[in-house]
Design an enzyme around this catalytic site. Structure first.
Site, PDB file in Angstrom:
ATOM      1  N   GLY A   1       0.838  -1.189   0.000  1.00 18.93           N
ATOM      2  CA  GLY A   1       0.000   0.000   0.000  1.00 18.93           C
ATOM      3  C   GLY A   1       0.873   1.238   0.000  1.00 18.93           C
ATOM      4  N   LEU A   2       0.338   2.347   0.492  1.00 16.43           N
ATOM      5  CA  LEU A   2       1.110   3.585   0.445  1.00 16.43           C
ATOM      6  C   LEU A   2       2.434   3.458   1.180  1.00 16.43           C
ATOM      7  CD1 LEU A   2      -1.464   6.487   0.784  1.00 16.43           C
ATOM      8  CD2 LEU A   2      -0.059   5.882  -1.175  1.00 16.43           C
ATOM      9  N   ALA A   3       2.413   2.924   2.401  1.00 18.02           N
ATOM     10  CA  ALA A   3       3.658   2.804   3.167  1.00 18.02           C
ATOM     11  C   ALA A   3       4.599   1.798   2.518  1.00 18.02           C
ATOM     12  CB  ALA A   3       3.354   2.417   4.616  1.00 18.02           C
TER      13      ALA A   3
ATOM     14  N   HIS B   1     -15.409   5.869  12.780  1.00 21.89           N
ATOM     15  CA  HIS B   1     -15.626   6.997  11.857  1.00 21.89           C
ATOM     16  C   HIS B   1     -17.111   7.332  11.833  1.00 21.89           C
ATOM     17  CE1 HIS B   1     -15.553   9.475   8.299  1.00 21.89           C
ATOM     18  NE2 HIS B   1     -14.244   9.298   8.143  1.00 21.89           N
TER      19      HIS B   1
ATOM     20  N   ARG C   1     -13.285  12.846  14.901  1.00 21.57           N
ATOM     21  CA  ARG C   1     -14.080  11.648  14.625  1.00 21.57           C
ATOM     22  C   ARG C   1     -14.623  10.981  15.881  1.00 21.57           C
ATOM     23  NH1 ARG C   1     -10.376   9.088   9.737  1.00 21.57           N
ATOM     24  NH2 ARG C   1     -10.994  10.641   8.187  1.00 21.57           N
TER      25      ARG C   1
ATOM     26  N   HIS D   1     -13.107   2.084  11.436  1.00 18.51           N
ATOM     27  CA  HIS D   1     -12.459   2.605  10.239  1.00 18.51           C
ATOM     28  C   HIS D   1     -10.933   2.541  10.267  1.00 18.51           C
ATOM     29  CE1 HIS D   1     -11.764   5.051   6.722  1.00 18.51           C
ATOM     30  NE2 HIS D   1     -11.114   5.965   7.419  1.00 18.51           N
TER      31      HIS D   1
ATOM     32  N   GLU E   1      -0.093   2.134   9.097  1.00 14.04           N
ATOM     33  CA  GLU E   1      -1.102   1.764  10.093  1.00 14.04           C
ATOM     34  C   GLU E   1      -0.715   0.539  10.903  1.00 14.04           C
ATOM     35  OE1 GLU E   1      -5.954   0.967  10.356  1.00 14.04           O
ATOM     36  OE2 GLU E   1      -5.004   1.223   8.398  1.00 14.04           O
TER      37      GLU E   1
END
Length: 637
Positions: free
Chosen positions: A42-44, A266, A330, A401, A425
């Protein structure tokens, strides 16, 4: 358990520069001798793999999807924070730092959060250079919008597809390195075991999800970037494949697990509609810029929304938190939504929903402007619900979330196992007890593009490359353990499906360790989950074999891990006798229903240590020291 965070000395603003100067370096010729394993793309993971390969390291990257483009990072909708102050509205690195610390209810490290705020400005430049199509104003400058927990506009976005566009940028960088031969990519491979040799993380055991082949991969360091564990609740906004297996297997090999009970709810998700659902869908927090949240003033009012006059509506977030209104953080917004629904003023089936209304925004700005800003989100809502949000308010309700807990890491993102780094995360480091919106993408890219390329070199400079291979006894033992668990799952041939167990576990977790927790419910969960786990290993059915594509087998292993993780989450929530952020213990609240912290006893990170399969984990503490902010009761009123 050694919990030295290795935070550098000196002023807060200089700690990251100080740390980078202190680090050992690996010269370019030597970088080619080191092999880094990156689990997750993913992004990381993708940004880390691409950046490390660009530096010259040999990199092998794994993902369980058929392509890195399918990583769950694509689901992030609303935006990414950065302290650029393009809007000239008073933003700064220090304000982003303070908003993040405060938003996390003062349960995160100052040094890590300040570094995140510092690096935010570099992330935007990096992504623009990659061609990420951020929204722009009429004059061509990058646009910003507001997000919860902030009174400035610092969120960069690409309509409601920000995560997807950022991931495409990282994916292109990764694919470039794959084409150059610097990264070997293994898609459809799931990590099932971490291999530790002489106290250092030296490899992983993976299963080819198409052929069933079990194989070991050896490296000089391992990076886990495998996302969060929110699917322990079964119904969540995560993709169904998201799981905790990689970090949980690492935990059982000695990696400390920090703050597992810190999970985020969320407020703007499409409500549950029936028992048949397998996941929930998020409506971006960005919608709260222009949408107003309300419920009928009187309980039991079942009239259609357009028949309820303005005087008989309660815009409760604007009433309760006038300074922040609909952009309250949130955790606070979610509890407020639950409160009005518990009062009998919820809307929709079962009364578990509130309205998110764009009538005023459409009248003020025009439908065309709203379509430009949120069009794909409105279309997604209509496809799922059959309701047109341009003519009737959306209905929303809180759902799981994100997870702020994860494997413990020091300032260098290294876990309690030397050589095992954890990014995004999957670690616990930056968000405390509640994550502000648009900060997940920021953390993932900061870790991957800017932190890991520095800190990994510092670690590798102190170890010799190579030295072991897959014939080593620890690799053989790890492979045998993986094969043994697979054989055990396939041999049960019971009467209950994996999904039925997962759904039952999720119900227990949501009811007893969800939006609100109390000692009675948590104690009940700690009785129910071990009993459910015992029944799982006695009566689950897993059809097929291990030598083929077998999604039931994949899910069975993940749910088995969720069972153990769910128990730890409840144990952590029971031990933390305070309320903070997303961890809301009903026994600890202010007279007006807000979270009541206990800084004297719980101003620390709770880090759990695996002690064996039949004994509860040991709880360790890393004290949190605040030298640059004043510990205060959060207020958004």
């Amino acid at each position: 358990m050694n919990l030295d965070a290795h935070i550098p000395g000196g002023p807060l603003e200089q700690k990251w520069d100080t740390r980078r100067f202190e680090m050992k370096l690996v010269n370019p010729a030597n970088k080619r001798k080191y092999h880094v394993l990156v689990v997750g793309s993913g992004l990381a993971g993708a940004s880390a793999a691409a950046s490390l390969a660009e530096l010259g390291y040999q990199v092998t990257c794994f993902c369980y999807q058929d392509s890195p483009r399918r990583a769950h990072s694509i689901a992030a909708q609303g935006g990414i924070n950065a302290a650029k102050n393009y809007c000239n509205d008073g933003d700064s690195i220090r304000r982003l730092f303070y908003d993040t610390i405060k938003g996390g209810d003062f349960r995160a490290r100052e040094a890590n959060v300040y570094r995140l705020a510092q690096l935010s400005v570099n992330i935007i430049d990096q992504c623009v250079a990659q061609g990420v199509p951020f929204a722009r104003e009429y004059g061509g400058l990058l646009d910003n919008r507001s997000f919860g927990g902030a009174q400035v506009s610092r969120t960069f976005y690409a309509r409601g597809q920000t995560g997807q566009q950022l991931l495409l940028g990282a994916y292109q960088a990764l694919e470039r390195q794959i084409g150059l031969g610097q990264v070997r990519m293994h898609s459809r491979h799931e990590m099932l075991e971490l291999v530790v040799v002489d106290g250092r993380a030296r490899g992983v055991v993976v299963r080819d999800m198409v052929t069933g082949e079990i194989a070991s991969h050896v490296g000089d360091a391992v990076v886990l970037a495998t996302g969060g564990y929110g699917n322990v609740f079964y119904l969540a906004t995560y993709a169904k494949g998201c799981n905790a297996t990689a970090i949980w297997r690492a935990h059982k090999k000695g990696a400390g697990f920090a703050n597992p009970c810190f999970t985020q709810i969320h407020p703007t998700c499409i409500p549950v509609t029936g028992e048949y659902q397998s996941k929930l869908t998020l409506m971006s927090e960005s919608l709260r810029n222009d949408g107003r949240i309300w419920v009928p003033l009187e309980p039991g009012d079942m009239r259609p929304p357009n028949e309820i006059p303005e005087a008989e509506r309660d815009y409760f977030l604007e009433r309760m938190y006038p300074s922040f209104g609909n952009l309250a953080p949130r955790d606070i917004a979610s509890r407020a939504v639950k409160r009005v629904c518990d009062e009998g003023r919820g809307v929709g089936p079962g009364g578990r929903g509130v309205y998110l209304d764009f009538e005023d925004a459409i009248a003020r700005l025009g439908r065309t402007v709203i379509e430009e800003k949120y069009g794909n989100l409105f279309e997604m809502y209509e496809r799922i619900t059959g309701e047109d949000p341009y003519t009737a308010p959306m209905r929303i309700y809180p759902a799981t979330h994100y997870t702020m807990g994860g494997l413990w890491v020091d300032y260098d993102l290294m876990s309690t196992i030397p050589g095992l780094f954890v990014a995004g995360e999957a670690n616990f480091s930056d968000h405390g007890a509640n994550r502000l919106g648009a900060s997940a993408l920021m953390q993932g890219l900061a870790d991957g593009y800017f932190v890991l390329p520095n800190v990994l070199g510092n670690y590798l400079a102190g170890v010799k490359p190579g030295g072991v291979d897959a014939t080593h006894a620890e690799f053989q033992a790890a492979e045998a353990s993986v094969r043994e668990q697979i054989a055990r799952l396939l041999a049960i041939r019971g009467s209950r499906t994996v999904t039925s167990f997962h759904r039952e576990l999720g119900r227990i977790m949501w009811e007893d360790c969800g939006m609100a927790r109390n000692a009675t419910g948590l104690a009940s969960a700690l009785r129910k989950i071990p009993a459910l786990r015992e029944e799982f290993w006695r009566t689950v059915t897993v059809p097929g074999t291990g030598a083929e594509l077998n999604q039931s087998l994949e899910m069975a292993g993940r749910v088995a891990d969720f069972m153990e993780l769910g128990e730890l989450m409840c144990r952590d929530a029971l031990a933390r006798e305070e309320s903070c952020g997303g961890h809301f213990r009903e026994e600890y609240q202010t007279p007006d229903g807000e979270a009541l912290r206990n800084d004297e006893r719980f101003c620390h990170v709770a880090v759990w240590e695996w002690t064996g399969p039949d004994t509860p984990q040991r709880r360790n503490e890393e004290p949190l020291v605040f030298e640059n902010v004043h510990l205060a009761t959060r207020s958004y009123k």
